[in-house]
Design a protein around this motif. Structure first.
Motif, mmCIF file in Angstrom:
data_model
loop_
_atom_site.group_PDB
_atom_site.id
_atom_site.type_symbol
_atom_site.label_atom_id
_atom_site.label_comp_id
_atom_site.label_asym_id
_atom_site.label_seq_id
_atom_site.Cartn_x
_atom_site.Cartn_y
_atom_site.Cartn_z
ATOM 1 N N GLY A 12 0.818 -1.219 0.000
ATOM 2 C CA GLY A 12 0.000 0.000 0.000
ATOM 3 C C GLY A 12 0.846 1.262 0.000
ATOM 4 O O GLY A 12 0.607 2.186 -0.791
ATOM 5 N N GLU A 13 1.833 1.295 0.891
ATOM 6 C CA GLU A 13 2.708 2.467 0.962
ATOM 7 C C GLU A 13 3.476 2.665 -0.341
ATOM 8 O O GLU A 13 3.646 3.786 -0.813
ATOM 9 C CB GLU A 13 3.693 2.315 2.113
ATOM 10 C CG GLU A 13 3.054 2.391 3.478
ATOM 11 C CD GLU A 13 4.054 2.099 4.588
ATOM 12 O OE1 GLU A 13 5.269 2.295 4.366
ATOM 13 O OE2 GLU A 13 3.602 1.672 5.657
ATOM 14 N N ARG A 14 3.975 1.559 -0.934
ATOM 15 C CA ARG A 14 4.716 1.673 -2.197
ATOM 16 C C ARG A 14 3.801 2.133 -3.323
ATOM 17 O O ARG A 14 4.200 2.943 -4.161
ATOM 18 C CB ARG A 14 5.396 0.345 -2.533
ATOM 19 C CG ARG A 14 6.651 0.113 -1.693
ATOM 20 C CD ARG A 14 7.430 -1.107 -2.134
ATOM 21 N NE ARG A 14 6.741 -2.359 -1.847
ATOM 22 C CZ ARG A 14 6.692 -2.927 -0.656
ATOM 23 N NH1 ARG A 14 7.279 -2.366 0.371
ATOM 24 N NH2 ARG A 14 6.057 -4.066 -0.476
ATOM 25 N N LEU A 40 -8.510 0.966 -5.309
ATOM 26 C CA LEU A 40 -7.169 1.555 -5.270
ATOM 27 C C LEU A 40 -6.917 2.242 -3.924
ATOM 28 O O LEU A 40 -5.849 2.090 -3.333
ATOM 29 C CB LEU A 40 -6.990 2.557 -6.414
ATOM 30 C CG LEU A 40 -6.946 1.979 -7.823
ATOM 31 C CD1 LEU A 40 -7.007 3.080 -8.862
ATOM 32 C CD2 LEU A 40 -5.709 1.113 -8.017
ATOM 33 N N SER A 41 -7.919 2.974 -3.439
ATOM 34 C CA SER A 41 -7.795 3.671 -2.160
ATOM 35 C C SER A 41 -7.602 2.679 -1.012
ATOM 36 O O SER A 41 -6.747 2.879 -0.141
ATOM 37 C CB SER A 41 -9.027 4.535 -1.919
ATOM 38 O OG SER A 41 -8.940 5.173 -0.669
ATOM 39 N N ARG A 42 -8.376 1.591 -1.018
ATOM 40 C CA ARG A 42 -8.252 0.580 0.036
ATOM 41 C C ARG A 42 -6.900 -0.135 -0.040
ATOM 42 O O ARG A 42 -6.314 -0.476 0.982
ATOM 43 C CB ARG A 42 -9.408 -0.417 -0.026
ATOM 44 C CG ARG A 42 -10.729 0.202 0.429
ATOM 45 C CD ARG A 42 -11.842 -0.790 0.690
ATOM 46 N NE ARG A 42 -11.862 -1.971 -0.116
ATOM 47 C CZ ARG A 42 -12.610 -2.160 -1.208
ATOM 48 N NH1 ARG A 42 -13.427 -1.222 -1.621
ATOM 49 N NH2 ARG A 42 -12.559 -3.295 -1.872
ATOM 50 N N LEU A 43 -6.400 -0.369 -1.262
ATOM 51 C CA LEU A 43 -5.073 -0.990 -1.411
ATOM 52 C C LEU A 43 -3.999 -0.080 -0.817
ATOM 53 O O LEU A 43 -3.123 -0.532 -0.085
ATOM 54 C CB LEU A 43 -4.757 -1.259 -2.884
ATOM 55 C CG LEU A 43 -5.480 -2.423 -3.546
ATOM 56 C CD1 LEU A 43 -5.258 -2.395 -5.053
ATOM 57 C CD2 LEU A 43 -5.030 -3.744 -2.965
ATOM 58 N N ARG A 48 -7.149 -3.331 2.071
ATOM 59 C CA ARG A 48 -7.391 -4.493 1.202
ATOM 60 C C ARG A 48 -6.054 -5.101 0.834
ATOM 61 O O ARG A 48 -5.098 -4.389 0.505
ATOM 62 C CB ARG A 48 -8.150 -4.075 -0.056
ATOM 63 C CG ARG A 48 -8.329 -5.247 -0.993
ATOM 64 C CD ARG A 48 -9.251 -4.989 -2.126
ATOM 65 N NE ARG A 48 -9.284 -6.169 -2.973
ATOM 66 C CZ ARG A 48 -10.038 -6.302 -4.008
ATOM 67 N NH1 ARG A 48 -10.862 -5.336 -4.345
ATOM 68 N NH2 ARG A 48 -10.004 -7.393 -4.735
ATOM 69 N N ARG A 49 -6.003 -6.417 0.857
ATOM 70 C CA ARG A 49 -4.798 -7.136 0.452
ATOM 71 C C ARG A 49 -4.849 -7.335 -1.061
ATOM 72 O O ARG A 49 -5.865 -7.760 -1.604
ATOM 73 C CB ARG A 49 -4.757 -8.476 1.169
ATOM 74 C CG ARG A 49 -3.395 -9.073 1.180
ATOM 75 C CD ARG A 49 -3.303 -10.148 2.198
ATOM 76 N NE ARG A 49 -1.892 -10.378 2.471
ATOM 77 C CZ ARG A 49 -1.465 -11.253 3.301
ATOM 78 N NH1 ARG A 49 -2.301 -11.968 3.998
ATOM 79 N NH2 ARG A 49 -0.176 -11.417 3.474
ATOM 80 N N PRO A 50 -3.755 -7.046 -1.768
ATOM 81 C CA PRO A 50 -3.784 -7.141 -3.232
ATOM 82 C C PRO A 50 -3.779 -8.584 -3.731
ATOM 83 O O PRO A 50 -3.175 -9.454 -3.126
ATOM 84 C CB PRO A 50 -2.504 -6.425 -3.649
ATOM 85 C CG PRO A 50 -1.593 -6.579 -2.481
ATOM 86 C CD PRO A 50 -2.472 -6.590 -1.263
ATOM 87 N N THR A 51 -4.461 -8.784 -4.843
ATOM 88 C CA THR A 51 -4.407 -10.070 -5.533
ATOM 89 C C THR A 51 -3.310 -9.989 -6.591
ATOM 90 O O THR A 51 -2.846 -8.897 -6.935
ATOM 91 C CB THR A 51 -5.743 -10.382 -6.235
ATOM 92 O OG1 THR A 51 -5.969 -9.378 -7.244
ATOM 93 C CG2 THR A 51 -6.907 -10.408 -5.250
ATOM 94 N N LEU A 52 -2.915 -11.129 -7.123
ATOM 95 C CA LEU A 52 -1.900 -11.143 -8.176
ATOM 96 C C LEU A 52 -2.380 -10.345 -9.386
ATOM 97 O O LEU A 52 -1.614 -9.583 -9.972
ATOM 98 C CB LEU A 52 -1.564 -12.587 -8.578
ATOM 99 C CG LEU A 52 -0.530 -12.740 -9.683
ATOM 100 C CD1 LEU A 52 0.788 -12.074 -9.288
ATOM 101 C CD2 LEU A 52 -0.297 -14.208 -9.998
ATOM 102 N N GLU A 53 -3.654 -10.481 -9.740
ATOM 103 C CA GLU A 53 -4.196 -9.747 -10.896
ATOM 104 C C GLU A 53 -4.062 -8.238 -10.694
ATOM 105 O O GLU A 53 -3.635 -7.519 -11.589
ATOM 106 C CB GLU A 53 -5.669 -10.108 -11.119
ATOM 107 C CG GLU A 53 -6.277 -9.356 -12.288
ATOM 108 C CD GLU A 53 -7.774 -9.592 -12.444
ATOM 109 O OE1 GLU A 53 -8.355 -8.953 -13.326
ATOM 110 O OE2 GLU A 53 -8.349 -10.395 -11.693
ATOM 111 N N LEU A 54 -4.405 -7.747 -9.495
ATOM 112 C CA LEU A 54 -4.287 -6.317 -9.216
ATOM 113 C C LEU A 54 -2.824 -5.876 -9.244
ATOM 114 O O LEU A 54 -2.496 -4.824 -9.799
ATOM 115 C CB LEU A 54 -4.911 -5.985 -7.859
ATOM 116 C CG LEU A 54 -6.431 -6.059 -7.774
ATOM 117 C CD1 LEU A 54 -6.887 -5.886 -6.327
ATOM 118 C CD2 LEU A 54 -7.074 -5.025 -8.669
ATOM 119 N N LEU A 55 -1.954 -6.675 -8.642
ATOM 120 C CA LEU A 55 -0.533 -6.324 -8.626
ATOM 121 C C LEU A 55 0.044 -6.238 -10.036
ATOM 122 O O LEU A 55 0.817 -5.327 -10.336
ATOM 123 C CB LEU A 55 0.252 -7.343 -7.797
ATOM 124 C CG LEU A 55 0.017 -7.302 -6.288
ATOM 125 C CD1 LEU A 55 0.719 -8.478 -5.620
ATOM 126 C CD2 LEU A 55 0.481 -5.986 -5.697
#
Length: 191
Positions: A12-14, A40-43, A48-55
């Motif tokens: 999230g910070e990155r 995006l805001s929650r990430l 929210r924990r990111p999924t591979l697709e989002l990453l």
């Protein structure tokens, strides 16, 4: 907490830092990635924990590697720490460690750097191969655009400059012989 949890907790910070570094709003990032502003805001806030697709979408949008985005722990041979270096809109990943001779690098160049060519010279010989995106190469009096699968080879004493051709990042491989060493090419088997 294991390496995976630590890597994901810092995403999230990155993400926020990358977005702010580029001067992009959540709405603009949402438009380019297809990820909702609220997600995006929650990430970014860690809600929210990111999924591979989002990453993968976000790494592509920011022009960084997935490893860089999640600050992945080193893998493979513990004696080789080939960490990417980012500066001036470019990420350089060394692919060789040996001193002297031809050195290999993977470059990811984001379109945020200087847009006006400023050709320079130095000792050596370089070979570029475009993996993704479009590369503008100014070489002497030539102004070329290389696309995926295309390569260029040149003496670096010829004034040269390169950057993305357009608004998308470009990924390329570079072989550089600092003392003028050239890559040895063989196109057919020896008889």
């Amino acid at each position: 907490m294991d390496d995976l949890d630590r890597a994901l907790d810092g995403v999230g910070e990155r993400l926020r830092a990358l977005r702010r570094e580029r001067g992009t709003t959540l709405a603009e990032l949402s438009a380019s990635t297809g990820v909702s502003v609220s997600t995006l805001s929650r990430l970014e806030s860690g809600g929210r924990r990111p999924t591979l697709e989002l990453l993968l979408r976000l790494a592509r949008a920011h022009g960084v590697t997935l490893d860089e985005l999640v600050d992945a722990p080193p893998t493979g041979d513990p004696r080789a720490h080939m960490r990417p270096v980012s500066a001036y809109g470019m990420t350089v990943v060394p692919l060789t460690r040996r001193p002297g001779g031809v050195r290999a690098h993977k470059l990811v160049i984001r379109p945020e750097g200087p847009r006006e060519p400023d050709p320079r010279t130095h000792e050596g010989h370089e070979w570029l191969y475009v993996l993704n995106g479009r590369l503008r190469l100014v070489l002497g009096e030539h102004d070329l655009v290389l696309t995926p699968g295309e390569a260029a080879e040149f003496d670096t004493r010829v004034p040269h400059w390169f950057a993305p051709a357009g608004d998308e990042p470009v990924e390329l491989l570079s072989l550089m012989g600092p003392q003028g060493e050239r890559a040895h090419l063989r196109v057919r088997p020896r008889s």
